[in-house]
Design a protein around this motif. Structure first.
Motif, PDB file in Angstrom:
ATOM      1  N   TRP A 166      -4.442   4.266  -8.289  1.00 52.05           N
ATOM      2  CA  TRP A 166      -4.447   2.941  -7.415  1.00 52.05           C
ATOM      3  C   TRP A 166      -3.706   3.060  -6.024  1.00 52.05           C
ATOM      4  O   TRP A 166      -2.362   3.577  -6.102  1.00 52.05           O
ATOM      5  CB  TRP A 166      -3.713   1.765  -8.357  1.00 52.05           C
ATOM      6  CG  TRP A 166      -4.367   1.303  -9.516  1.00 52.05           C
ATOM      7  CD1 TRP A 166      -5.382   2.078 -10.218  1.00 52.05           C
ATOM      8  CD2 TRP A 166      -4.058   0.540 -10.371  1.00 52.05           C
ATOM      9  NE1 TRP A 166      -5.850   1.130 -11.252  1.00 52.05           N
ATOM     10  CE2 TRP A 166      -4.843   0.190 -11.456  1.00 52.05           C
ATOM     11  CE3 TRP A 166      -3.010  -0.786 -10.283  1.00 52.05           C
ATOM     12  CZ2 TRP A 166      -4.960  -0.958 -12.314  1.00 52.05           C
ATOM     13  CZ3 TRP A 166      -2.977  -1.919 -11.071  1.00 52.05           C
ATOM     14  CH2 TRP A 166      -4.020  -1.959 -12.225  1.00 52.05           C
ATOM     15  N   GLU A 214      -1.417   1.068  -3.464  1.00 50.79           N
ATOM     16  CA  GLU A 214      -0.648   0.192  -3.641  1.00 50.79           C
ATOM     17  C   GLU A 214       0.168   0.366  -2.304  1.00 50.79           C
ATOM     18  O   GLU A 214       0.449   1.113  -1.431  1.00 50.79           O
ATOM     19  CB  GLU A 214       0.390   0.428  -4.623  1.00 50.79           C
ATOM     20  CG  GLU A 214       1.296  -0.686  -4.996  1.00 50.79           C
ATOM     21  CD  GLU A 214       2.054  -0.616  -6.238  1.00 50.79           C
ATOM     22  OE1 GLU A 214       3.416  -0.922  -6.375  1.00 50.79           O
ATOM     23  OE2 GLU A 214       1.420  -0.015  -7.211  1.00 50.79           O
ATOM     24  N   CYS A 223      -3.893  -2.478  -4.811  1.00 52.93           N
ATOM     25  CA  CYS A 223      -2.906  -3.367  -5.413  1.00 52.93           C
ATOM     26  C   CYS A 223      -1.783  -3.636  -4.530  1.00 52.93           C
ATOM     27  O   CYS A 223      -0.760  -2.753  -4.630  1.00 52.93           O
ATOM     28  CB  CYS A 223      -2.112  -2.564  -6.796  1.00 52.93           C
ATOM     29  SG  CYS A 223      -1.037  -3.259  -7.761  1.00 52.93           S
ATOM     30  N   VAL A 225      -6.123  -6.025  -7.504  1.00 57.93           N
ATOM     31  CA  VAL A 225      -5.124  -6.721  -8.198  1.00 57.93           C
ATOM     32  C   VAL A 225      -4.142  -7.524  -7.078  1.00 57.93           C
ATOM     33  O   VAL A 225      -3.769  -6.893  -6.247  1.00 57.93           O
ATOM     34  CB  VAL A 225      -4.181  -5.859  -8.912  1.00 57.93           C
ATOM     35  CG1 VAL A 225      -3.032  -6.424  -9.648  1.00 57.93           C
ATOM     36  CG2 VAL A 225      -5.284  -4.910  -9.973  1.00 57.93           C
ATOM     37  N   SER A 233       0.680  -6.830  -9.289  1.00 57.36           N
ATOM     38  CA  SER A 233       0.741  -6.139 -10.625  1.00 57.36           C
ATOM     39  C   SER A 233       1.744  -6.690 -11.453  1.00 57.36           C
ATOM     40  O   SER A 233       2.999  -6.836 -11.118  1.00 57.36           O
ATOM     41  CB  SER A 233       0.897  -4.613 -10.170  1.00 57.36           C
ATOM     42  OG  SER A 233       0.968  -3.782 -11.675  1.00 57.36           O
TER      43      SER A 233
END
Length: 571
Positions: free
Chosen positions: A347, A349, A387, A422, A425
């Motif tokens: 992911w 981020e 994310c 997302v 999170s």
């Protein structure tokens, strides 16, 4: 020997470059008054620092752990008459937070954002021979609400906040390239054809030639005539090699545009969400991720070597994980390349903590940097989810501005519609492709009660934030769980931080690890999880490895616990 000598951007690599890591002059300017005192010309440098390591780190040779509102760097670069007839591009992998760059005392550019890369073309400010390169990095963490991730906002590290990073913390390099050159490339694979579409940007009209090979064997080529500055070409592939878990099958790409040549690569893979499952190349894959925060005892944010980056992936795979959530930090591109090579899903981020999402102006501090990070990293096949934010808690009693989260989500989705996004999170969701939750229940039996959909008032699963966010049928990921605390040394007990009460012995630790994982693997509606965490970070002592990456226990036990099918994959 030059530290971190590798080329920093393996997906966009040129041969004509000079690594500027190594010894620079250094000065701490806590009053942030250097510009008023003309430090760009007369700075009283009193120390030397090893770039690219932050001054807080041991590897920098400085080791100053207190807040530094501003720091100055200086070194000499040598250029020739021939160099000045080209574009002389000065690259910075990352500088935390606000960079001002001077050549021979003249400011050539600025950049704001501690995690994104940037470059400046400096040929007009240089003269043949030696030139003075000076960098001011301003990092007033306590004064402004900009993203800083897990960097501690108080003097001592505490809880899940750690030693800060100030100034240059990734490689600095100089590149020499023709005036008409390639600016960027992105890839849109088609696994069914098979084929790949190259999306190209150049600085002037012309023709780009792309040659594709797999394992040294040519398997596709094409030309695209670009009338302006952007163009695309779809190239059929004579060989089909899918990028899969633990099999990072990568195609090599050579791009030629006039006198400019760039070496790149891509992975032939597609990701999607369907029926509550994560699909890789159309097949359900359960995401067995681990939280990786990208900290190192001697380099803090900066890995001491390229091998250290590779090693973190190997340590994770040895425990049975197939990927990582790269947490509260935009990782350097070389790490992402090693993920690409290893078939290791991640992911992507941003280091969002420190951003006040209760304020309407938060996107001004966040989006420009996040857009730069995405532009740099979006071609990496290992990234399967974006994310941007994490746990958007209330700040000083003020709730998040939902419009801020919605704007960040929509911007992320507009830049890259090929991946799920997302919004934040854990909490508090506003609009999201994935409904992820964080749950640090330490008792597997109690965790099972919370993830038994038949018993839950919201019709699916327990969520402690029901009053602030509502489940709307999205795929479910438990993106933080576990966090099993293990502190064998009595001296560290008082300062150590982790979740819940630690297990009494190794057998208890392993049983808890397996029990928690089994609950989530047995829930057909959970498509993935992320265990907290791969290794301890400073006082946070809930890793499967110690901070120095030595194992706490025989990690084969964790691999055995995870080596089983999930109910989600087989439903």
């Amino acid at each position: 020997m030059i530290p971190r000598p590798e080329y920093p951007l393996p997906q966009f690599e040129r041969q004509n470059w000079v690594n500027l890591n190594g010894q620079w002059q250094f000065l701490i300017d806590n009053g942030d008054s250097g510009r008023e005192q003309d430090f760009q010309n007369t700075a009283p440098f009193d120390q030397e620092i090893t770039v690219p390591f932050a001054p807080e780190s041991d590897l920098s040779g400085i080791g100053h752990k207190d807040f530094m509102n501003a720091v100055w760097y200086q070194r000499t670069i040598t250029v020739s008459e021939a160099d000045l007839k080209q574009v002389l591009r000065l690259h910075f992998g990352a500088v935390d937070y606000e960079a001002h760059v001077y050549v021979n005392g003249v400011e050539v550019g600025t950049h704001r954002g501690g995690y994104s890369s940037f470059f400046l073309d400096i040929q007009d400010a240089c003269t043949p021979g030696d030139n003075r390169l000076t960098v001011l990095a301003r990092d007033p963490m306590r004064a402004q609400a900009y993203p800083h991730g897990k960097q501690s906002h108080v003097f001592y590290s505490q809880g899940c906040d750690y030693t800060r990073t100030t100034g240059i913390w990734q490689t600095v390099w100089l590149e020499k390239l023709p005036v008409a050159h390639l600016a960027s490339v992105n890839y849109a694979p088609n696994i069914a054809a098979p084929a790949v579409t190259l999306q190209l940007k150049v600085t002037a009209p012309g023709t780009v030639h792309a040659a594709i090979a797999y394992d040294g064997v040519a398997c596709g080529e094409g030309d695209v005539a670009i009338a302006g500055t952007t163009g695309s070409v779809t190239i059929p592939l004579s060989e089909k090699h899918l990028w899969e878990i633990s099999h990072g099958r990568l195609y090599d790409v050579t791009l030629t545009f006039g006198e400019d040549e760039v070496h790149s690569y891509f992975g032939l893979r597609e990701v999607a969400m369907n029926n509550g499952q994560f699909l890789l190349n159309g097949q359900p894959v359960f995401q067995k991720l681990v939280l990786d925060q990208g900290f190192y005892p001697d380099g803090i944010y900066t890995a001491p070597s390229d091998d250290a980056l590779k090693n973190d992936i190997a340590l994770s795979q040895a425990c049975g994980f197939n990927g990582a959530r790269l947490h509260q930090k935009a990782f350097e591109p070389r790490f992402l390349t090693h993920c690409d090579e290893a078939g290791y899903i991640v992911w992507g981020e941003m280091a969002s903590w420190g951003l006040n999402v209760a304020k309407a102006d938060a996107p001004l501090w966040f989006l420009p940097e996040w857009e730069e990070v995405m532009a740099r990293d979006t071609a990496h096949p290992a990234i399967v989810t974006w994310c941007p934010l994490n746990e958007t808690w209330d700040i000083d009693g003020h709730q998040q501005n939902n419009d801020v989260l919605a704007l960040i989500y929509h911007t992320t989705k507009a830049i890259d519609p090929s991946r799920p996004v997302v919004d934040t999170s854990g909490n508090f969701h506003v609009i999201t492709d994935i409904y992820d939750v964080h749950n640090y229940e330490q008792d597997p039996a109690k965790l099972k009660e919370k993830f038994d959909g038949s018993k839950q008032p919201n019709g699916h699963f327990w969520d402690e934030h029901d009053a602030r966010q509502q489940y709307a049928g999205q795929p479910i990921n438990v993106s933080e769980y576990g966090g099993i605390k293990w502190v064998p040394d009595a001296d560290a007990q008082n300062r150590a931080w982790g979740y819940g009460e630690g297990p009494k012995d190794e057998a208890d630790f392993v049983a808890r690890f397996k029990g928690l994982a089994d609950v989530l693997l047995d829930d057909a509606d959970v498509y993935g999880f992320c265990y907290t965490q791969l290794y301890d970070v400073e006082q946070e002592r809930n890793g499967l490895y110690y901070y120095d990456r030595t194992p706490k226990f025989d990690v084969a036990q964790f691999k055995a616990a995870l080596d089983r099918p999930s109910a989600n994959e087989t439903k």
